[in-house]
Every structure is written in C-alpha cells, then in structure tokens.
Design a protein around this motif. Sequence first.
Motif, PDB file in Angstrom:
ATOM      1  N   SER A  39       0.896  -1.089  -0.081  1.00  0.00           N
ATOM      2  CA  SER A  39      -0.065   0.100   0.077  1.00  0.00           C
ATOM      3  C   SER A  39       0.946   1.294   0.144  1.00  0.00           C
ATOM      4  O   SER A  39       2.076   0.918   0.566  1.00  0.00           O
ATOM      5  N   ASP A  40       0.274   2.217  -0.895  1.00  0.00           N
ATOM      6  CA  ASP A  40       0.847   3.346  -0.457  1.00  0.00           C
ATOM      7  C   ASP A  40       1.000   3.859   1.030  1.00  0.00           C
ATOM      8  O   ASP A  40      -0.219   3.673   1.697  1.00  0.00           O
ATOM      9  N   TYR A  41       2.128   4.571   1.622  1.00  0.00           N
ATOM     10  CA  TYR A  41       2.399   4.868   3.050  1.00  0.00           C
ATOM     11  C   TYR A  41       2.481   6.416   3.134  1.00  0.00           C
ATOM     12  O   TYR A  41       1.794   7.116   3.705  1.00  0.00           O
ATOM     13  N   ASN A  43       4.099   9.834   0.634  1.00  0.00           N
ATOM     14  CA  ASN A  43       4.424  10.485  -0.904  1.00  0.00           C
ATOM     15  C   ASN A  43       5.441   9.558  -1.485  1.00  0.00           C
ATOM     16  O   ASN A  43       5.436   9.062  -2.643  1.00  0.00           O
ATOM     17  N   THR A  46       5.994   3.027   0.758  1.00  0.00           N
ATOM     18  CA  THR A  46       4.913   2.054   0.616  1.00  0.00           C
ATOM     19  C   THR A  46       5.248   1.260   2.037  1.00  0.00           C
ATOM     20  O   THR A  46       6.193   1.074   2.712  1.00  0.00           O
ATOM     21  N   LYS A  58      -3.448   5.344   2.688  1.00  0.00           N
ATOM     22  CA  LYS A  58      -3.181   6.550   2.560  1.00  0.00           C
ATOM     23  C   LYS A  58      -4.091   7.525   1.542  1.00  0.00           C
ATOM     24  O   LYS A  58      -4.331   7.065   0.513  1.00  0.00           O
ATOM     25  N   ASN A  64      -1.708  14.182   3.195  1.00  0.00           N
ATOM     26  CA  ASN A  64      -2.304  12.868   3.463  1.00  0.00           C
ATOM     27  C   ASN A  64      -2.405  12.429   4.842  1.00  0.00           C
ATOM     28  O   ASN A  64      -1.753  12.786   5.657  1.00  0.00           O
ATOM     29  N   LYS A 175      10.143   4.523  -2.336  1.00  0.00           N
ATOM     30  CA  LYS A 175       9.532   4.059  -3.768  1.00  0.00           C
ATOM     31  C   LYS A 175      10.816   4.461  -4.815  1.00  0.00           C
ATOM     32  O   LYS A 175      11.511   5.149  -4.664  1.00  0.00           O
TER      33      LYS A 175
END
Length: 175
Positions: A39-41, A43, A46, A58, A64, A175
């Motif tokens: 999952s995106d955590y 910007n 992950t 997120k 966010n 990322k």
Amino acid sequence: MNKNFCHLILLFILIISCKREVTNTDCIMLSQNSNWITSDYKNNYTIQFPANYSGVGKVGFEGNIFSKLRNDSSVVFSYAYCSPLFCTDFGDTLFEPLPNSINIKINDTTINLNQQTTFCYSNRKTAILYYNKNNNAYARLYWKDAGVYKQALEISYNYSRLQEILNIIKTIKEK
C-alpha cells in the motif's frame, strides 16, 4: 613500549569493531514480504500488510492521512499530521541524542512509551519505534527523513500483536 602501544591500538580497534556488530544485531533490517499486499504509505514510501488488514491506507486531498485496521480490531495503524490548512506526511521531530522513552497524549491521558526497537537499512539506522507493554498498548514510529527522526506513524494494539507490528513496519520501503 612500542609493542605495548601496538597492542593497545589493536585492542581499541577490536573493541570498536565488536561494538559495531552488536549495534547491527540490535536492529531489525527492513525487508519486503512477497505474500503481503503493498500500500502507499507516504508520498515517497510504501508499506505491506497481511490480507487480514483493511482500511483506506493513504488518502488525502489537502495532504495525506493514513489508516489500516486489523480485521479483529486488535491493531490500528494511522497518522494524521494536520494543521487547520493541510496535512503533512510527518509530524514532530525527535532530536538526537534519542531519548530512552517518550510520553504521548491519548484522550488527555499521558502514556509513557518506555520500550524501543530500531530498524535499519544497509547498516544505517532508519527508524525507531517507541512502545509500551500494556495489554492495550500504544506505539509511535519515528522515521529518519532528511537526516532527522520525524513522527511517522501511530499504532494502538493488543500487546500480543507486537511481533506482527514489527514485521509490518520492517516492510516500509522508499519508492
């Protein structure tokens, strides 16, 4: 005398190298889990969770916020570092030397987080998790961002889930 000086230098080098090894063994190395959902955590990051977690992860329009919940409600991961105008990926900064414990406020109650675990990537300290050992426990993760430790994640959990929490945190990846 020269021989004693050389022995002293060799002993000093041995002590320093041993100390470095001990520090690295006290650190949980970041690593991915190929069986978990990514999952995106934040910007630039992950995080991975087992299939028994749900939540939006997120989200945000003016910055966010993050939320993931274990299906039995025994663990909640979240962050919402918001001002009246926007939200940011990180909260307050923790300055070095890092304290042995921290206090947090939960519903006007001060809670002492007197346990800690360190996370590393490539032999560099990357994060520190402060937590307590209560049955209904709390934890706060500080992530090293731009050279300083910043508040990155809040966790409420049943203490029996501590190892699962550590396994999840170690999946955080840039990322």
